[in-house]
Scaffold this motif. Structure first.
Motif, PDB file in Angstrom:
ATOM      1  N   UNK A 175      56.649  33.238  37.402  1.00 23.87           N
ATOM      2  CA  UNK A 175      55.414  32.943  38.084  1.00 23.87           C
ATOM      3  C   UNK A 175      54.915  31.734  37.656  1.00 23.87           C
ATOM      4  N   UNK A 176      54.368  31.153  38.259  1.00 24.18           N
ATOM      5  CA  UNK A 176      53.722  29.642  38.006  1.00 24.18           C
ATOM      6  C   UNK A 176      52.372  30.087  37.278  1.00 24.18           C
ATOM      7  N   UNK A 177      51.800  29.033  36.474  1.00 21.34           N
ATOM      8  CA  UNK A 177      50.692  29.106  35.633  1.00 21.34           C
ATOM      9  C   UNK A 177      50.787  30.285  34.732  1.00 21.34           C
ATOM     10  N   UNK A 178      49.599  30.477  34.078  1.00 21.25           N
ATOM     11  CA  UNK A 178      49.608  31.470  32.681  1.00 21.25           C
ATOM     12  C   UNK A 178      49.254  32.763  33.305  1.00 21.25           C
ATOM     13  N   UNK A 179      50.017  33.663  32.497  1.00 25.01           N
ATOM     14  CA  UNK A 179      49.868  34.967  32.392  1.00 25.01           C
ATOM     15  C   UNK A 179      49.839  35.428  30.856  1.00 25.01           C
ATOM     16  N   UNK A 180      48.606  36.366  30.842  1.00 26.19           N
ATOM     17  CA  UNK A 180      48.506  36.623  29.406  1.00 26.19           C
ATOM     18  C   UNK A 180      47.785  38.120  29.222  1.00 26.19           C
ATOM     19  N   UNK A 181      47.417  38.673  28.098  1.00 28.89           N
ATOM     20  CA  UNK A 181      46.848  40.037  27.805  1.00 28.89           C
ATOM     21  C   UNK A 181      47.384  41.181  28.557  1.00 28.89           C
ATOM     22  N   UNK A 182      48.731  41.409  28.446  1.00 26.78           N
ATOM     23  CA  UNK A 182      49.562  42.659  28.896  1.00 26.78           C
ATOM     24  C   UNK A 182      49.001  43.892  28.453  1.00 26.78           C
ATOM     25  N   UNK A 194      48.235  32.562  38.416  1.00 29.21           N
ATOM     26  CA  UNK A 194      49.261  31.942  39.541  1.00 29.21           C
ATOM     27  C   UNK A 194      48.996  31.575  40.966  1.00 29.21           C
ATOM     28  N   UNK A 195      47.709  32.070  41.414  1.00 27.11           N
ATOM     29  CA  UNK A 195      47.106  31.640  42.672  1.00 27.11           C
ATOM     30  C   UNK A 195      46.227  30.668  42.543  1.00 27.11           C
ATOM     31  N   UNK A 196      45.717  30.230  41.440  1.00 27.09           N
ATOM     32  CA  UNK A 196      44.784  29.007  41.433  1.00 27.09           C
ATOM     33  C   UNK A 196      45.676  27.768  41.084  1.00 27.09           C
ATOM     34  N   UNK A 197      45.749  26.673  41.921  1.00 26.09           N
ATOM     35  CA  UNK A 197      46.430  25.688  41.477  1.00 26.09           C
ATOM     36  C   UNK A 197      46.030  24.912  40.255  1.00 26.09           C
ATOM     37  N   UNK A 198      44.746  25.035  40.022  1.00 25.14           N
ATOM     38  CA  UNK A 198      44.104  24.502  38.916  1.00 25.14           C
ATOM     39  C   UNK A 198      44.278  25.051  37.592  1.00 25.14           C
ATOM     40  N   UNK A 199      44.911  26.359  37.824  1.00 28.74           N
ATOM     41  CA  UNK A 199      45.127  27.296  36.498  1.00 28.74           C
ATOM     42  C   UNK A 199      43.977  27.701  35.519  1.00 28.74           C
TER      43      UNK A 199
END
Length: 552
Positions: free
Chosen positions: A439-446, A464-469
């Motif tokens: 997925x685009x942008x940052x994913x974290x804290x699983x 991912x849903x925010x173009x500005x990340x």
């Protein structure tokens, strides 16, 4: 170097201190006298960009903001609270609020394994300076809040707490919460455990907390100010046929600090006990084991440099611990590691198993080596999670992975083991889009968990849903085939801006979320800033939210 200081010398700095609640709720009577020597953990945080965890650093940060943020409003622990948490569609705010509202973040959760409709969660609480405890008896439809303020028994002074872990004991019919106890102006550092035998309604008084680890010797009345105990989590052996049924395990990081704040080693440690007396938990007796070795005079890297340990107990009594290899003085995480004990925590493998494989994992390195995730101001350390399937004995390890950063920035990846953690699968991406690409942008804290049937669940933060990340949602994945594949969905009904989540800086939103899964209810709990009142009060804040799945 080990320095022992008499407690009488430390108590002298308390003369003239006025007890009462700090304006930011950072400890009921936290000493702030100028004559107090600066604890080494404060020197470490001030001089080094990483090492000691974000929850502790947030206390330092929040107290530094006191002059600006408390000028507009002076909140107290006795301020009015919202008795009924807010509901937002399928999401529920679990904690009550002071006015003006203060942050809650960094949460853990467990359910009553005999009656899964009952669950308890805990989070850092900047009202009390300890933890807010949230409990439900109807599978998460309604939650009630109480608070635990830690107290250091050596001086009877209230201390800063937080960094909670939560576990339930089938044998004891009790919930346990672990949290820290430390000061900005005094050198004491403890890992404490609190007990509830009425499903989270009442808890151990602060002065009677069980002491899983301490740098204070209560017999000699001396403190080793070179030690700071950090980032603890708790687990209980809940299998009646296990040889260690009912044993309580607490893992944590032991920072050894030199006079200039540099940490030469910071290994993962274990404390365990078979009994915490309900009437007076402080009477519990703990055994201690070094999961990873000390390294006096070291450079703060290698096998003796670790952080964020997650303990899990298998049904045969084996204790598994997943953690990161993290440098003691910055936020560089070279590897993902695993340790195990088959004798109830007395001994561990001669050396840790490296989970990550060449070319499949990369840590995120920002310019300051402090885990700040641009374009936002908060730290996003790699805080992994370990889960165990009681049906297949498989292990699942989830973590933030930056190997594909040029394309998708930070992703959530996972690996599995079918031989008790001695060998691990190749890394796979978990946070994927509809085309099964990262997925685009940052994913974290699983955070990961398994229910009794062996289904694996994972939650994480996702931009991912925010173009500005910038803006954050919470996603959840489930696997019904022993982690061979996952399906995922957004479970938050509203996104939020982390730049408005912590007083005036947006510098901290916690280091982890929480998840507990049963076949009756799946409790996903996370930090959420959708109800921020910064426009009204001038203070950024977050709450604890959930979306509970019943009979999934």
């Amino acid at each position: 170097m080990r320095r022992l200081i008499s407690v009488t010398a430390v108590v002298a700095v308390l003369i003239g201190i006025v007890a009462g609640q700090n304006a930011l709720g950072l400890g009921g009577s936290t000493p702030t006298t100028p004559s107090a020597a600066t604890p080494l953990w404060v020197t470490h945080v001030a001089r080094y960009p990483g090492g000691i965890s974000g929850g502790v650093r947030a206390v330092y940060s929040a107290q530094d903001q006191k002059g600006t943020s408390s000028a507009a409003v002076a909140p107290t622990a006795s301020a009015p609270t919202r008795a009924e948490p807010k509901k937002n569609g399928a999401n529920v705010q679990m904690n009550d609020d002071s006015y003006p509202p203060m942050p809650q973040n960094e949460t853990a959760v467990a359910y009553n394994v005999i009656d899964p409709q009952v669950a308890v969660a805990a989070a850092n609480d900047y009202v009390s300076g300890g933890v807010v405890v949230m409990r439900t008896s109807d599978s998460g439809k309604h939650w009630a809040s109480t608070r635990i303020s830690p107290q250091f028994a050596g001086t009877r002074d209230f201390c800063n707490g937080g960094d909670p872990g939560v576990a339930y004991s089938r044998r004891d019919h009790a919930f346990y919460i672990s949290q820290l106890c430390f000061f900005r102006a005094l050198p004491f550092s403890e890992v404490q455990v609190y007990k509830s035998v009425d499903d989270g309604q009442t808890w151990t008084p602060g002065r009677q907390a069980a002491r899983a680890a301490s740098n204070f010797d209560y017999a000699s009345r001396t403190v080793d100010d070179s030690i700071f105990n950090d980032k603890e989590l708790i687990a209980v052996d809940n299998t009646p046929s296990s040889p260690h049924y009912g044993r309580i395990y607490v893992t944590y990081t032991k920072f050894h600090l030199q006079p200039d704040g540099f940490s030469d080693y910071c290994p993962i440690q274990l404390s365990y006990t078979d009994a915490i007396p309900t009437a007076n938990p402080v009477l519990s007796t703990w055994s201690h084991t070094a999961i990873q070795p000390d390294n006096p005079g070291g450079d703060g890297t290698g096998s003796s440099a670790n952080q964020f340990s997650d303990p899990v107990v298998e049904k045969n009594g084996t204790l598994d611990v997943g953690f990161v290899s993290e440098n003691c003085n910055d936020s560089v995480d070279p590897h993902l590691l695993f340790q195990k004990s088959t004798d109830g925590g007395q001994t561990f493998l001669p050396s840790a198993v490296q989970i990550d494989k060449p070319g499949q994992y990369a840590d995120f390195q920002d310019a300051g080596n402090d885990d700040t995730l641009p374009p936002t101001a908060f730290r996003a350390p790699n805080t992994p999670s370990l889960a165990y399937s009681p049906r297949t004995d498989s292990l699942l390890f989830v973590y933030q992975n930056n190997i594909n950063r040029p394309v998708s920035q930070a992703d959530i990846s996972y690996q599995t083991s079918t031989d008790g953690g001695l060998n691990w699968s190749n890394s796979s991406f978990l946070s994927t889009d509809s085309s099964n690409q990262p997925a685009a942008n940052d994913q974290f804290f699983p955070w990961a968990a398994s229910d009794e049937s062996g289904r694996f669940y994972v939650i994480w933060f996702d931009r991912r849903l925010d173009p500005a990340n910038v803006r954050i949602n919470t996603w959840q994945a489930v696997s019904r085939n022993d982690a061979a594949s996952f399906t995922s969905v957004k479970i938050s009904t509203q996104d939020w801006d982390p730049n408005q989540g912590f007083f005036t800086s947006g510098a901290f939103i916690g280091d982890y979320n929480g998840l507990a899964a049963s076949t009756d209810a799946v409790y996903a709990v996370w930090t959420d800033g959708r109800n921020d009142a910064i426009g009204e009060t001038g203070l950024g804040e977050t709450d604890i939210f959930t979306k509970v799945q019943n009979k999934p």
